[in-house]
Design a protein around this motif. Structure first.
Motif, PDB file in Angstrom:
ATOM      1  N   SER A 167       0.822  -1.209   0.000  1.00 14.44           N
ATOM      2  CA  SER A 167       0.000   0.000   0.000  1.00 14.44           C
ATOM      3  C   SER A 167       0.857   1.260   0.000  1.00 14.44           C
ATOM      4  O   SER A 167       0.500   2.270  -0.624  1.00 14.44           O
ATOM      5  N   SER A 168       2.000   1.212   0.696  1.00 13.52           N
ATOM      6  CA  SER A 168       2.890   2.382   0.712  1.00 13.52           C
ATOM      7  C   SER A 168       3.485   2.632  -0.662  1.00 13.52           C
ATOM      8  O   SER A 168       3.530   3.775  -1.149  1.00 13.52           O
ATOM      9  N   LEU A 169       3.961   1.556  -1.312  1.00 15.59           N
ATOM     10  CA  LEU A 169       4.517   1.699  -2.654  1.00 15.59           C
ATOM     11  C   LEU A 169       3.457   2.178  -3.647  1.00 15.59           C
ATOM     12  O   LEU A 169       3.746   2.990  -4.540  1.00 15.59           O
ATOM     13  N   LEU A 170       2.241   1.691  -3.489  1.00 12.35           N
ATOM     14  CA  LEU A 170       1.157   2.115  -4.370  1.00 12.35           C
ATOM     15  C   LEU A 170       0.869   3.600  -4.188  1.00 12.35           C
ATOM     16  O   LEU A 170       0.677   4.338  -5.174  1.00 12.35           O
ATOM     17  N   LEU A 171       0.864   4.069  -2.950  1.00  9.57           N
ATOM     18  CA  LEU A 171       0.605   5.477  -2.683  1.00  9.57           C
ATOM     19  C   LEU A 171       1.749   6.351  -3.208  1.00  9.57           C
ATOM     20  O   LEU A 171       1.507   7.432  -3.776  1.00  9.57           O
ATOM     21  N   ILE A 172       2.974   5.877  -3.040  1.00  4.04           N
ATOM     22  CA  ILE A 172       4.129   6.631  -3.563  1.00  4.04           C
ATOM     23  C   ILE A 172       4.055   6.727  -5.084  1.00  4.04           C
ATOM     24  O   ILE A 172       4.306   7.787  -5.675  1.00  4.04           O
ATOM     25  N   TYR A 173       3.721   5.602  -5.728  1.00  2.97           N
ATOM     26  CA  TYR A 173       3.581   5.614  -7.189  1.00  2.97           C
ATOM     27  C   TYR A 173       2.499   6.595  -7.619  1.00  2.97           C
ATOM     28  O   TYR A 173       2.677   7.352  -8.589  1.00  2.97           O
ATOM     29  N   LEU A 174       1.402   6.616  -6.883  1.00  2.53           N
ATOM     30  CA  LEU A 174       0.297   7.502  -7.227  1.00  2.53           C
ATOM     31  C   LEU A 174       0.714   8.964  -7.106  1.00  2.53           C
ATOM     32  O   LEU A 174       0.415   9.780  -7.987  1.00  2.53           O
ATOM     33  N   ILE A 175       1.416   9.300  -6.038  1.00  2.00           N
ATOM     34  CA  ILE A 175       1.840  10.686  -5.832  1.00  2.00           C
ATOM     35  C   ILE A 175       2.846  11.103  -6.900  1.00  2.00           C
ATOM     36  O   ILE A 175       2.750  12.192  -7.480  1.00  2.00           O
ATOM     37  N   LEU A 176       3.820  10.223  -7.169  1.00  5.13           N
ATOM     38  CA  LEU A 176       4.835  10.559  -8.168  1.00  5.13           C
ATOM     39  C   LEU A 176       4.233  10.708  -9.558  1.00  5.13           C
ATOM     40  O   LEU A 176       4.610  11.608 -10.319  1.00  5.13           O
ATOM     41  N   SER A 177       3.309   9.833  -9.910  1.00  4.59           N
ATOM     42  CA  SER A 177       2.685   9.926 -11.234  1.00  4.59           C
ATOM     43  C   SER A 177       1.840  11.185 -11.360  1.00  4.59           C
ATOM     44  O   SER A 177       1.693  11.731 -12.459  1.00  4.59           O
ATOM     45  N   ALA A 178       1.292  11.669 -10.221  1.00  4.42           N
ATOM     46  CA  ALA A 178       0.458  12.870 -10.265  1.00  4.42           C
ATOM     47  C   ALA A 178       1.302  14.132 -10.440  1.00  4.42           C
ATOM     48  O   ALA A 178       0.875  15.090 -11.090  1.00  4.42           O
ATOM     49  N   ILE A 179       2.493  14.141  -9.860  1.00  6.17           N
ATOM     50  CA  ILE A 179       3.317  15.356  -9.914  1.00  6.17           C
ATOM     51  C   ILE A 179       4.516  15.207 -10.839  1.00  6.17           C
ATOM     52  O   ILE A 179       5.381  16.074 -10.867  1.00  6.17           O
TER      53      ILE A 179
END
Length: 308
Positions: A199-211
């Protein structure tokens, strides 16, 4: 007492996180299809840019053709003017000398008529070309103005679309992270650890892809600066060490400190006064400082010479 897990369990847990993360990333990409993504061509059609572009293409073709006609008319006018001026001068001289003939008069009148006709064609071709060119300039300005409005409206709608997609992705990723975090706090084992990692890696991926579009250039710049700094540090460490510089200068019969040329029997530098040689503890010969091995007995120097 903490649980101990076998290597196979750890490998399976890692594979579990990897495959679950890949599946979730693919699902997040599918979520991008739910909101209607704005189409730039729709906004172009809204402002009639497609029709204007067609007119622009037609006017460009017409302008090229009229420009060729204008150039031909200009060349014809230049030639007709040359002939007319020649015949006019010839006719004037004939009048002054009294040798005017009807043939000479007709040639003069014909040259004058040809010149006037060529001048009229030149003016018509020039006017047609300038008129189409002006229309093209105005059309280009209109297209530029409408294209700016089109891009502004499309960009606003696209940013709203991205926010909608981000909201959908967060609705998927945040609950998974919260549940995984609560389970991890309640009971820590290989399963909850795998879930919180996923879940942490998924959230990090989501944030990085957004910005990513924002930090891409900054990240590349920082990476380039860091790589350059690391390369400079490596070069300085490996090739610009004082010992390396000293040995290179000694091999060139120069003072290791100031680089002044010295002879083999010098004990001190005549330029800066640095001590150049010391006594080898093994063979007793005077060897240059900062050499790794004594050049007379070949014994490795345990401690580098120090200048006095």
């Amino acid at each position: 007492m903490e649980n101990e897990y076998s290597r196979a369990e750890k490998v399976l847990a890692t594979l579990f996180v990897i495959f679950l993360l890949l599946a979730s990333i693919n699902f997040l990409r599918e979520l991008e299809r739910i909101p209607a993504e704005p189409n730039y061509s729709d906004y172009q059609a809204k402002y009639g840019i497609d029709e204007l572009l067609d007119n622009q293409s037609r006017l460009l073709t017409l302008e090229r053709e009229l420009f060729k006609t204008y150039q031909v008319a200009e060349n014809n006018l230049t030639e007709a003017e040359r002939v007319y001026l020649f015949k006019r001068e010839e006719y004037r001289l004939a009048i002054e000398s009294g040798n005017v003939t009807e043939e000479l008069r007709q040639e003069y009148l014909q040259a004058k008529e040809n010149y006037e006709r060529a001048y009229a064609r030149y003016l018509a071709a020039k006017g047609a070309y300038e008129d189409v060119h002006q229309q093209l300039v105005e059309l280009n300005a209109r297209i530029g103005e409408l294209s700016a409005k089109t891009w502004d409206e499309y960009n606003r709608e696209y940013q709203i679309y991205r926010l909608k997609v981000l909201a959908l992705k967060l609705l998927f990723a945040l609950p998974i992270f919260i549940i995984s975090f609560l389970l991890f706090r309640k009971r820590r084992n290989i399963y909850t650890t795998s879930l919180i990692a996923y879940s942490s890696l998924l959230l990090i991926y989501l944030i990085l892809s957004a910005i990513w579009s924002t930090i891409q250039m900054i990240g590349l710049s920082l990476f380039g600066a860091g790589a350059s700094a690391a390369a400079l540090y490596y070069l300085r460490k490996e090739y610009l060490k004082p010992e390396r510089v000293y040995r290179r200068r000694i091999g060139q019969n120069r003072c290791y400190r100031c680089g002044f040329p010295v002879k083999d029997d010098y004990l001190y530098c005549p330029n800066c006064g640095a001590k150049l040689k010391e006594k080898c503890e093994n063979c007793g010969a005077m060897r240059p400082l900062y050499l790794e091995f004594c050049p007379y007995c070949g014994v490795k120097v345990e401690k580098m010479g120090k200048e006095s």
